[in-house]
Design an enzyme around this catalytic site. Sequence first.
Site, short mmCIF file in Angstrom:
data_model
loop_
_atom_site.label_atom_id
_atom_site.label_comp_id
_atom_site.label_asym_id
_atom_site.label_seq_id
_atom_site.Cartn_x
_atom_site.Cartn_y
_atom_site.Cartn_z
NE ARG A 84 -9.84 1.76 -9.43
CZ ARG A 84 -9.05 1.40 -8.42
NH1 ARG A 84 -8.35 0.40 -8.25
NH2 ARG A 84 -9.08 2.26 -7.31
N GLY A 85 -7.24 4.31 -10.23
CA GLY A 85 -6.49 4.70 -9.07
C GLY A 85 -5.58 5.51 -9.41
NE ARG B 269 -11.32 7.91 -14.26
CZ ARG B 269 -11.36 7.48 -13.29
NH1 ARG B 269 -10.43 6.50 -13.12
NH2 ARG B 269 -12.11 7.70 -12.65
CD GLN C 13 -14.22 1.99 -8.18
OE1 GLN C 13 -15.55 1.82 -7.50
NE2 GLN C 13 -14.10 2.98 -8.91
CG ASP D 37 -8.46 10.10 -7.22
OD1 ASP D 37 -9.07 9.67 -6.43
OD2 ASP D 37 -8.12 9.51 -8.45
CG ASN E 154 -10.08 9.39 -2.39
OD1 ASN E 154 -9.51 8.87 -3.19
ND2 ASN E 154 -10.70 8.41 -1.56
CE LYS E 155 -14.11 6.32 -7.14
NZ LYS E 155 -14.62 6.86 -8.47
O1 MRU Z 1 -12.34 6.03 -10.23
P1 MRU Z 1 -11.07 5.42 -9.43
O2 MRU Z 1 -11.43 3.95 -9.17
O3 MRU Z 1 -9.98 5.76 -10.37
O4 MRU Z 1 -10.90 6.07 -8.15
C1 MRU Z 1 -9.82 5.67 -7.40
C2 MRU Z 1 -9.89 6.47 -6.06
O5 MRU Z 1 -10.78 7.24 -5.71
C3 MRU Z 1 -8.80 6.14 -5.16
O6 MRU Z 1 -8.99 6.22 -3.72
C4 MRU Z 1 -7.60 7.32 -5.28
O7 MRU Z 1 -7.31 7.24 -6.87
C5 MRU Z 1 -6.46 6.72 -4.64
S1 MRU Z 1 -5.61 5.40 -5.18
C6 MRU Z 1 -4.23 5.09 -4.44
#
Ligand code: MRU
Length: 344
Positions: A53-54, A94, A199, A240, A250-251
Amino acid sequence: MDTPPTDRLPRTVDWAGDHLVAIDQTRLPHELVLVELRSVDDVIDALVRLVVRGAPAIGVTGGLGVALAAVLAEHDGHDAVWVQNQAARVRSARPTAVNLAWGVDRVLALLTDVVDPAPLVAEAVRMVDEDVATNEALARRGAAWLRGRVGAPLRILTHCNAGGLACVEWGTALGVVRALHEAGDLLEVVADETRPLLQGARLTAWELDRMGVAHRVVVDGAGATVIARGMVDAVVVGADRVAANGDVANKIGTYPLALAAARAGIPFVVAAPESTVDLSTATGADIVLEERDPDEVLSWRGVRHAPSGTTAWNVAFDVTPHDLVSALVTEQRVIEPAVGERPG
Ligand code: MRU
């Protein structure tokens, strides 16, 4: 697969001759375990379950997934259309991180009518190496911007995990943290726990601990209070997808931090590679926000904590409007959307 030695962290995701190897992030911080992804279904499952992820790591995995499809096609006698179909499946695993489509499309562009996996594998492996250099460059640029704007030493609030685990080795937001730490310019990091999948508490805290960075975890709802009480000098997060107007996905839980940072007059910094900037998306309103299984909110590790009749809206990302973004730092540039600069 075996547990790797813990002194030097393996790459988050990598190519291993004819398959992918990835750190299983669902098992951290308790176990550092590598998993082998040997089929396109394995790759999609790893993306959906957040084994990998990320945004940058998702992008690299997308590219490697297409390379894997080409290798399997040659082995099993499938044609180029089959590879294209598998690539489309990976691409849609995703929806929010544009890096996934970017990674898939970059490798797929090398597919020819007669499937030859070699150039696709070479390109995917190039993406793995590039990711490390790209994120180190943006991390150092972000650290320099913060030193110039705020001074040092710094106290940073971050959200989710934008560290090496979210990329291949160097992180984005946590890459900035690492660069500051290595230069002796960091006092402390406050990490939001990041509901519902933790996370922050699981992965960011694990990375900070390994780096020897002083850190504390807070519940997501405490972020604004941390900022309002003057406990941090800046908020630094990853992204993202960045729209052409500078809006940032972003998250979930990022947007309230940007509001609180603006109210308190501290910088809200987004650190992300150029591959996260999506000029074909005009504004944040056009970004699809992933909605995940309500059970992730209503239960923890299979144990239900909400009443059986209750449901949830498990939206995994939010959009921070560009006027709240003090700086967008990439490997190539720093732009300041809050004062009218735009990525596009
Ligand atoms: O659902 P995830 O864990 O993939 O979400 C990740 C995030 O929101 C991160 O902040 C984003 O991808 C940047 S990672 C360098």
